[in-house]
Design a protein around this motif. Structure first.
Motif, PDB file in Angstrom:
ATOM      1  N   CYS A 114       0.848  -1.196   0.000  1.00  0.00           N
ATOM      2  CA  CYS A 114       0.000   0.000   0.000  1.00  0.00           C
ATOM      3  C   CYS A 114       0.886   1.250   0.000  1.00  0.00           C
ATOM      4  O   CYS A 114       1.765   1.381   0.854  1.00  0.00           O
ATOM      5  CB  CYS A 114      -0.901  -0.019   1.229  1.00  0.00           C
ATOM      6  SG  CYS A 114      -1.851   1.499   1.424  1.00  0.00           S
ATOM      7  N   ILE A 140       0.117   4.103   0.911  1.00  0.00           N
ATOM      8  CA  ILE A 140      -0.208   4.991   2.033  1.00  0.00           C
ATOM      9  C   ILE A 140       0.432   4.485   3.325  1.00  0.00           C
ATOM     10  O   ILE A 140       1.106   5.226   4.029  1.00  0.00           O
ATOM     11  CB  ILE A 140      -1.739   5.119   2.209  1.00  0.00           C
ATOM     12  CG1 ILE A 140      -2.349   5.766   0.960  1.00  0.00           C
ATOM     13  CG2 ILE A 140      -2.079   5.935   3.456  1.00  0.00           C
ATOM     14  CD1 ILE A 140      -3.862   5.751   0.921  1.00  0.00           C
ATOM     15  N   CYS A 188      -5.828  -2.856   1.155  1.00  0.00           N
ATOM     16  CA  CYS A 188      -4.695  -3.216   2.023  1.00  0.00           C
ATOM     17  C   CYS A 188      -5.196  -3.632   3.397  1.00  0.00           C
ATOM     18  O   CYS A 188      -6.379  -3.537   3.706  1.00  0.00           O
ATOM     19  CB  CYS A 188      -3.711  -2.052   2.149  1.00  0.00           C
ATOM     20  SG  CYS A 188      -4.119  -0.880   3.454  1.00  0.00           S
ATOM     21  N   GLU A 240      -4.875  -2.226   6.145  1.00  0.00           N
ATOM     22  CA  GLU A 240      -5.419  -1.113   6.929  1.00  0.00           C
ATOM     23  C   GLU A 240      -6.728  -0.595   6.345  1.00  0.00           C
ATOM     24  O   GLU A 240      -7.286   0.389   6.827  1.00  0.00           O
ATOM     25  CB  GLU A 240      -4.404   0.042   6.963  1.00  0.00           C
ATOM     26  CG  GLU A 240      -3.099  -0.270   7.661  1.00  0.00           C
ATOM     27  CD  GLU A 240      -3.245  -0.321   9.182  1.00  0.00           C
ATOM     28  OE1 GLU A 240      -3.935   0.567   9.726  1.00  0.00           O
ATOM     29  OE2 GLU A 240      -2.692  -1.252   9.787  1.00  0.00           O
ATOM     30  N   HIS A 293      -7.134   0.737   3.241  1.00  0.00           N
ATOM     31  CA  HIS A 293      -7.010   1.688   2.125  1.00  0.00           C
ATOM     32  C   HIS A 293      -7.350   0.954   0.837  1.00  0.00           C
ATOM     33  O   HIS A 293      -6.946  -0.194   0.652  1.00  0.00           O
ATOM     34  CB  HIS A 293      -5.571   2.235   2.040  1.00  0.00           C
ATOM     35  CG  HIS A 293      -5.136   2.929   3.283  1.00  0.00           C
ATOM     36  ND1 HIS A 293      -4.041   2.536   4.020  1.00  0.00           N
ATOM     37  CD2 HIS A 293      -5.663   4.000   3.924  1.00  0.00           C
ATOM     38  CE1 HIS A 293      -3.904   3.336   5.074  1.00  0.00           C
ATOM     39  NE2 HIS A 293      -4.882   4.238   5.038  1.00  0.00           N
TER      40      HIS A 293
END
Ligand SMILES: [Zn+2]
Length: 283
Positions: free
Chosen positions: A20, A22, A37, A39, A41
């Motif tokens: 990812c 980010i 991802c 998390e 995102h």
């Protein structure tokens, strides 16, 4: 198979090539038309099968007209001899190859026509370039990304191509597998010399070019690197010539008068003179 389905299949089978941009965590799944991802995102997979990994807008100097010119002149074969030489240095032809700064995709596509197999990824910071690549070429996976916020996982790449494009050595070393290869092309002093002489006919100081600093920086990061010189002339049709004048960043710095002169005095041939820098990761 539709382009989007093909891209989704590629991503599902190769999630471990990506991270990812980010949070740098691995991607967990392809959910509908999104790459997600750990998390949470998520990044949309377009109808053309491309993915846009930029988290904010980035401006760049390449407009669609320039990219189309580059596409046509690449198809005409301007870079083929150079790419033939690059192909010789790709050790893992069935491995993972990432073209850093792929532009409109012609170079990766030509290597594929020479027999490059395996996983091929082209990425560029220009979304117009990737849109062109995605509409013309289907062998590779295409994405818009920024090396400073990389969507690529560590130690997964066998071959990195970096052709006429900026470098981020820290990032390259992170991405390459042990024994992986970085192949970088930089212009040498007579690259497009005929055109430089015309476009800068009133500015002699801009007629010469040295790649010394770029080569030194490469050698700093890859002390065992090898350097090859590639030089040839390419015959130009009038159409090729017009495309060359449009695509080349050189024309940005030319005076209006010189540009007019260049258009009125088409060149019959052009010199390609480049350095191929080959760097290897330790095993
Ligand atoms: Zn994330």
């Amino acid at each position: 198979m539709k382009k989007i389905e093909k891209a989704k299949k590629f991503l599902k089978e190769n999630l471990d090539l990506f991270q990812c941009p980010i949070c740098q965590e691995p991607f967990q799944s392809v959910d509908g038309n999104s790459l997600v991802c750990e998390e949470g995102h998520n990044f949309n997979i377009s109808k053309k099968g491309t993915v846009h990994f930029l988290t904010k807008g980035v401006s760049n100097e390449y407009d669609t007209e320039m990219l189309s010119s580059r596409f046509r002149i690449a198809q005409a074969g301007l870079f083929n001899i150079m790419l033939d030489e690059i192909m010789e240095h790709i050790e893992e032809k069935n491995g993972t190859t990432i073209d850093i700064g792929s532009g409109e995709g012609s170079q990766l596509d030509y290597l594929s026509s020479l027999g490059l197999e395996g996983k091929q990824i082209g990425f560029d910071i220009s979304k117009d370039a990737i849109a062109l690549a995605g509409s013309h070429f289907t062998d590779a996976f295409w994405c818009v990304a920024d090396l400073a916020h990389s969507p690529f996982a560590s130690k997964q790449t066998d071959t990195l191509l970096n052709i006429f494009s900026p470098s981020n050595y820290q990032e390259f070393k992170r991405m390459l597998r042990p024994n992986g290869t970085l192949l970088k092309i930089v212009p040498d002093k007579d690259y497009l010399i005929e055109l430089r002489n015309v476009l800068y006919r009133d500015r002699e100081e801009k007629q010469s070019y040295s790649n010394e600093l770029v080569v030194a920086k490469f050698q700093e990061h890859f002390p065992e690197s090898q350097i090859y010189t590639i030089r040839y002339t390419f015959p130009l049709t009038l159409e090729n010539y017009q495309d060359l004048v449009k695509m080349t960043p050189l024309s940005w710095g030319a005076s209006e008068e010189a540009l007019k002169y260049a258009v009125a005095h088409p060149l019959k041939e052009i010199t390609i003179h480049v350095c191929l820098l080959v760097g290897k990761m330790p095993g």
